[in-house]
Design a protein around this motif. Sequence first.
Motif, PDB file in Angstrom:
ATOM      1  N   ALA A 123       0.908  -1.052  -0.165  1.00  0.00           N
ATOM      2  CA  ALA A 123      -0.037   0.325   0.076  1.00  0.00           C
ATOM      3  C   ALA A 123       1.111   1.516  -0.164  1.00  0.00           C
ATOM      4  N   LEU A 124      -0.049   2.213  -0.542  1.00  0.00           N
ATOM      5  CA  LEU A 124       0.779   3.115  -0.431  1.00  0.00           C
ATOM      6  C   LEU A 124       1.304   3.633   1.379  1.00  0.00           C
ATOM      7  N   GLN A 125       2.368   4.467   1.349  1.00  0.00           N
ATOM      8  CA  GLN A 125       3.090   5.545   2.496  1.00  0.00           C
ATOM      9  C   GLN A 125       2.541   6.587   2.471  1.00  0.00           C
TER      10      GLN A 125
ATOM     11  N   ILE B 216       1.051  13.389   0.624  1.00  0.00           N
ATOM     12  CA  ILE B 216       1.439  12.944  -0.130  1.00  0.00           C
ATOM     13  C   ILE B 216       1.571  11.449   0.260  1.00  0.00           C
ATOM     14  N   GLU B 217       1.132  10.099  -0.684  1.00  0.00           N
ATOM     15  CA  GLU B 217       1.899   8.517  -0.889  1.00  0.00           C
ATOM     16  C   GLU B 217       2.610   8.560  -1.421  1.00  0.00           C
ATOM     17  N   VAL B 218       3.607   7.592  -0.732  1.00  0.00           N
ATOM     18  CA  VAL B 218       4.381   7.139  -2.080  1.00  0.00           C
ATOM     19  C   VAL B 218       4.485   5.551  -1.320  1.00  0.00           C
ATOM     20  N   SER B 219       4.704   4.930  -2.883  1.00  0.00           N
ATOM     21  CA  SER B 219       4.541   3.279  -2.732  1.00  0.00           C
ATOM     22  C   SER B 219       6.465   2.436  -2.060  1.00  0.00           C
ATOM     23  N   PRO B 220       6.505   1.708  -1.476  1.00  0.00           N
ATOM     24  CA  PRO B 220       7.952   1.056  -0.713  1.00  0.00           C
ATOM     25  C   PRO B 220       8.961   1.192  -1.965  1.00  0.00           C
ATOM     26  N   ASP B 221       8.059   1.071  -2.942  1.00  0.00           N
ATOM     27  CA  ASP B 221       9.260   0.782  -3.795  1.00  0.00           C
ATOM     28  C   ASP B 221       9.706   2.204  -4.713  1.00  0.00           C
ATOM     29  N   TYR B 222       9.370   3.556  -4.153  1.00  0.00           N
ATOM     30  CA  TYR B 222       9.240   4.844  -4.852  1.00  0.00           C
ATOM     31  C   TYR B 222       8.739   4.900  -6.646  1.00  0.00           C
ATOM     32  N   ARG B 223       7.560   4.361  -7.093  1.00  0.00           N
ATOM     33  CA  ARG B 223       7.192   3.773  -8.244  1.00  0.00           C
ATOM     34  C   ARG B 223       5.972   4.574  -8.456  1.00  0.00           C
TER      35      ARG B 223
ATOM     36  N   SER C  72      14.665   8.327  -7.910  1.00  0.00           N
ATOM     37  CA  SER C  72      15.710   8.764  -7.019  1.00  0.00           C
ATOM     38  C   SER C  72      16.026   9.936  -5.760  1.00  0.00           C
ATOM     39  N   ALA C  73      15.546  10.806  -6.387  1.00  0.00           N
ATOM     40  CA  ALA C  73      15.086  11.935  -5.806  1.00  0.00           C
ATOM     41  C   ALA C  73      14.512  11.641  -4.439  1.00  0.00           C
ATOM     42  N   LEU C  74      13.142  11.430  -4.344  1.00  0.00           N
ATOM     43  CA  LEU C  74      12.298  11.153  -2.946  1.00  0.00           C
ATOM     44  C   LEU C  74      12.892   9.706  -2.307  1.00  0.00           C
ATOM     45  N   ARG C  75      14.205   9.018  -2.358  1.00  0.00           N
ATOM     46  CA  ARG C  75      14.994   8.320  -2.042  1.00  0.00           C
ATOM     47  C   ARG C  75      15.334   9.194  -0.488  1.00  0.00           C
TER      48      ARG C  75
END
Lengths: 196, 227
Positions: free
Chosen positions: B114-116, B132-139, B190-193
């Motif tokens: 799920a998006l976190q 703002i939610e992002v999936s664990p794989d950042y995709r 990669s920026a979000l990571r």
Amino acid sequence: MGSDTGTGMPSDSADPVADAELERLIAACAQRDSAALRGLYTLTSPKLFGCMVRILKRRALAEEALQDVFVGIWQRAAQYDASRGRPWAWLISIARYRAIDVLRNERVELYREAEIEELPELAMPPESSGAGSRRTAEALARCLGLLSAEQRRGIELAFINGRSHAQIAQTIGEPLGTVKSWIRRGLKSLRDCMEP
Amino acid sequence: MRHDDPQLIEALAAEYVLGTLRGRARARFERWRAASQPIDAAIRAWEGRLVHMALATPSVRPPTSAWATIERRVRALEGRSRSGSHWRAIAAAVAFGILAGAGFFAWRVERESALQTYATIAQTSGAPLWRIEVSPDYRHLRAVTLGPYARGADRSLELWALPDGKAPVSLGLLPAQGGIERTLSAMQQSALRVASHVAVSLEPAGGSPTGAPTGPVLFVANRTVQT
């Protein structure tokens, strides 16, 4: 025809994919067949995206709106009724209305038409389509040709570029009231001309 | 306004399909349509008359990222609407002779990831504006509107990832209402990571023309998830 804005209508490219194939795919989507949605996307997304980019000008906005369109098609596929309209009219309408809604929400302002011309184009191979559909395309081309140049330009700016009455008035350089009545009368003439 | 007058219906249907019926009049006509067979028929007739003008406009191939997001959203819808859907997936995997391992496992992982919440953007008063939610794989990224924020008529709000020591990377426009979901590019991922903050800038309608923030930065929010 079509040298001004590239919106002329060669009838041989009017229906890139046969109606029957689209109807089959929409019906399969209604049965929750996700492969059918993929097939529908492959066949129709370049045409729908082309229309939406033309209205929204910005590709990022158009891409998000296109996603909404296909999720919407998936959800509404069961409501499609072939007896009440051809599949391309249904699909194009969903795409155009979504773009018009986004235009309103995002308040996208107009960019120069030149930006549109820079977008890569993908030529669709002409394919045979239903005779009724071909007849409608020819009637529309003929009847648009009978309108005054101003009426035709106003109708094209609205339908293809998503311009409001006020924006068309600004583009053409005529008073708003004049433009509104050109378009209203143009639409009425189109209808009278196209009715059998 | 009477909406059983055939001439009025005809004129409104034409302008609705053309796109010049706008704003509240458009929304009202859509409500009438839902309850009126003659209005629906008039609209469909106009859609049929004008569709070839749209079909004659040039096709443009959408970016490949568009389909990935559609597929994900459709899958999420199906996951919500039927609890038994993974049994259908098992049956499909067996039917197609796919070795259940890889394919099905990847499908399950994606469905269950799920998006976190990545950040919550709020007014200085504390009133939340967007999550703002992002999936664990950042995709995948989703921006959900939590409260109203007045922007100028010809302005958009653009979201940025702020990777430490590097230039901001655009994450797209924030919605005025509801939520939007998008698939992120490798650069955005990669920026979000590595980012510790996100920011919102005021931009011309449609977003920054330069790829970097051009207007005032209205909000900066801390990242809430550290993975």
